[in-house]
Scaffold this motif. Structure first.
Motif, short mmCIF file in Angstrom:
data_model
loop_
_atom_site.label_atom_id
_atom_site.label_comp_id
_atom_site.label_asym_id
_atom_site.label_seq_id
_atom_site.Cartn_x
_atom_site.Cartn_y
_atom_site.Cartn_z
N VAL A 80 64.32 33.89 14.99
CA VAL A 80 64.92 33.09 13.36
C VAL A 80 65.90 33.89 12.83
N GLN A 81 66.81 34.11 14.51
CA GLN A 81 68.50 34.26 14.13
C GLN A 81 68.79 33.31 13.90
N ALA A 84 68.18 30.26 12.58
CA ALA A 84 68.97 30.32 11.18
C ALA A 84 70.26 28.97 11.08
N PRO A 263 60.34 35.00 7.20
CA PRO A 263 61.66 33.70 7.49
C PRO A 263 62.04 32.68 6.31
N ILE A 266 64.82 33.08 4.90
CA ILE A 266 65.81 32.81 5.39
C ILE A 266 66.14 31.21 5.46
N HIS A 267 64.81 30.76 5.65
CA HIS A 267 65.47 29.01 5.87
C HIS A 267 65.78 29.00 4.29
N THR A 321 72.42 36.94 5.63
CA THR A 321 71.42 36.12 6.06
C THR A 321 71.71 36.69 7.45
N ALA A 325 68.40 38.89 9.16
CA ALA A 325 67.92 37.35 10.63
C ALA A 325 67.40 38.57 11.78
N ASP A 329 64.62 40.24 13.78
CA ASP A 329 64.35 39.63 14.78
C ASP A 329 63.88 40.80 16.37
N ASN A 333 59.86 42.61 10.31
CA ASN A 333 59.99 41.89 8.57
C ASN A 333 60.35 43.50 7.86
#
Length: 413
Positions: A80-81, A84, A263, A266-267, A321, A325, A329, A333
């Motif tokens: 996820v990070q 990002a 997720p 984050i996007h 943010t 993320a 990870d 969550n």
């Protein structure tokens, strides 16, 4: 903490180069063509310029495809990070997320199918979405209730024998006008007195051409229909689909939604940060190229202070943010609930402020389609409502802060 691996850094650099070399040089002409092709509100005639398929083919060939999905076989295996940073780059362009097949609502819908779908559901819908062959829609918000409380949902998904019967009306269903939209994820109430209120909603797969599904209209955002993507109102009148179209089973809708929205936020937020960076860049360029009263516009009034303020706001939002993320990870969550809600409040607000500054520097041009600023502003304002309004997220943050100090609120519902 936020250091990228060599592999992730390579993706970032190649994405940046692709945007600079392939997308930015043609983007203005691309959107001019979009507006020519899709003038008016008749969504049945909407279409994408042929240039989009050319760009998507190039992106796929370059391996810059489905980068949001952490699966190493179906996606690119980025965390996820790591993704990002790529999402921030794509946020600088209004078309880049589509080019890389990393756009909403498809990315969220694909992640739902990847995490919770059956093998048949993945074959029927996930693989075509991953291939960029079709588009999808997510139907949750309703016109007749306060959708900030999703338990208000009036649409129903009732089991009758070996079928699910769907009834209700949804709106602000993004992507509903897309000529390639083929599948809807429909969230609705499945009453069950034996379960609490957060286990009485379901997600159901509905092919868009199923009998009883009727697209009523497209909804303009600040007067713009966002063609050919569109945000539509759609009714479901005794729509029947097989029981196998439940995602994860009846009553699992809220659990799945949380997995989808984490997720996805984050996007959204990193794309906001990318758009804010682009707005600041345009603001500086415009302000230093135009003069008034014997000085560059950027050096008049408090404009230099606004540049500094924008820089601080963007960097703060980015760090928050990336931290969210990182927690997703490393801890999951649930451990990042405060940070996920915090960025959803912060990032769209930062974009709204920065793009407003940029519009002011551009004068009348900032209100036109000559720059992406109006698109960025609409994006920022809409995101303060989409995926939960600011007030809901602030409420969640406050609730979690009270719980840390022993003031957890218990509910009998």
């Amino acid at each position: 903490m936020f250091q990228l691996s060599a592999r992730a850094q390579d993706f970032v650099e190649r994405t940046q180069n692709f945007i600079q070399n392939e997308i930015e040089p043609i983007e203005a002409d691309f959107w001019n063509e979009v507006h020519k092709l899709n003038a008016g509100s008749d969504w049945t005639t909407w279409q994408w310029p042929t240039q989009l398929d050319i760009l998507k083919t190039k992106a796929k060939a370059a391996g810059l495809w489905n980068m949001f999905l952490p699966d190493e076989k179906l996606g690119q295996g980025l965390s996820v990070q790591e993704y990002a940073h790529i999402a921030e780059l794509t946020g600088r362009s209004l078309i880049a997320p589509v080019v890389f097949n990393c756009n909403a609502p498809d990315s969220g819908n694909m992640e739902v199918l990847w995490r919770y779908g059956t093998e048949q559901q993945k074959y029927d819908w996930l693989l075509p979405l991953l291939g960029g062959e079709i588009r999808s829609v997510f139907c949750m918000t309703e016109p007749e209730v306060a959708s900030s409380d999703a338990t208000n949902m009036q649409a129903t998904a009732i089991i009758e024998g070996d079928e699910i019967v769907l009834n209700g009306r949804k709106w602000w269903s993004s992507g509903l006008g897309d000529p390639n939209a083929k599948i809807i994820i429909f969230m609705a109430h499945t009453p069950d007195e034996t379960k609490d209120r957060h286990h009485q909603h379901s997600m159901v797969l509905v092919p868009i051409d199923t009998s009883g599904v009727k697209i009523q209209r497209m909804l303009p955002v600040f007067g713009d229909y966002d063609a050919p993507h569109g945000h539509g109102e759609v009714s479901f009148d005794n729509v029947r689909v097989p029981l196998t179209h439940f995602i994860g089973g009846a009553g699992q809708g809220f659990e799945i939604a949380q997995g989808r929205l984490g997720p996805g936020r984050i996007h959204h937020c990193m794309r906001c940060i990318g758009a804010a960076e682009k707005s600041l860049e345009l603001m500086i360029y415009r302000g230093m190229q135009r003069t008034a009263f014997g000085k560059e516009i950027l050096k008049l009034g408090g404009n230099l202070e606004r540049v500094a303020e924008a820089r601080v706001l963007i960097d703060q939002a980015r760090l928050l943010t990336l931290y969210a993320a990182y927690k997703m990870d490393t801890l999951g969550n649930m451990a990042a609930l405060t940070e996920i809600s915090a960025i959803k409040v912060v990032a769209p607000s930062v974009l709204e402020k920065v793009v407003d500054m940029a519009i002011q520097i551009h004068g009348g041009a900032g209100l036109s389609r000559d720059t992406p600023l109006t698109g960025f502003f609409a994006q920022a304002r809409a995101l303060r409502l989409a995926d939960g309004p600011d007030e809901v997220h602030k409420g969640m943050i406050a609730k979690l802060e009270l719980a840390k100090r022993g003031y957890a609120r218990h509910s009998k519902k």
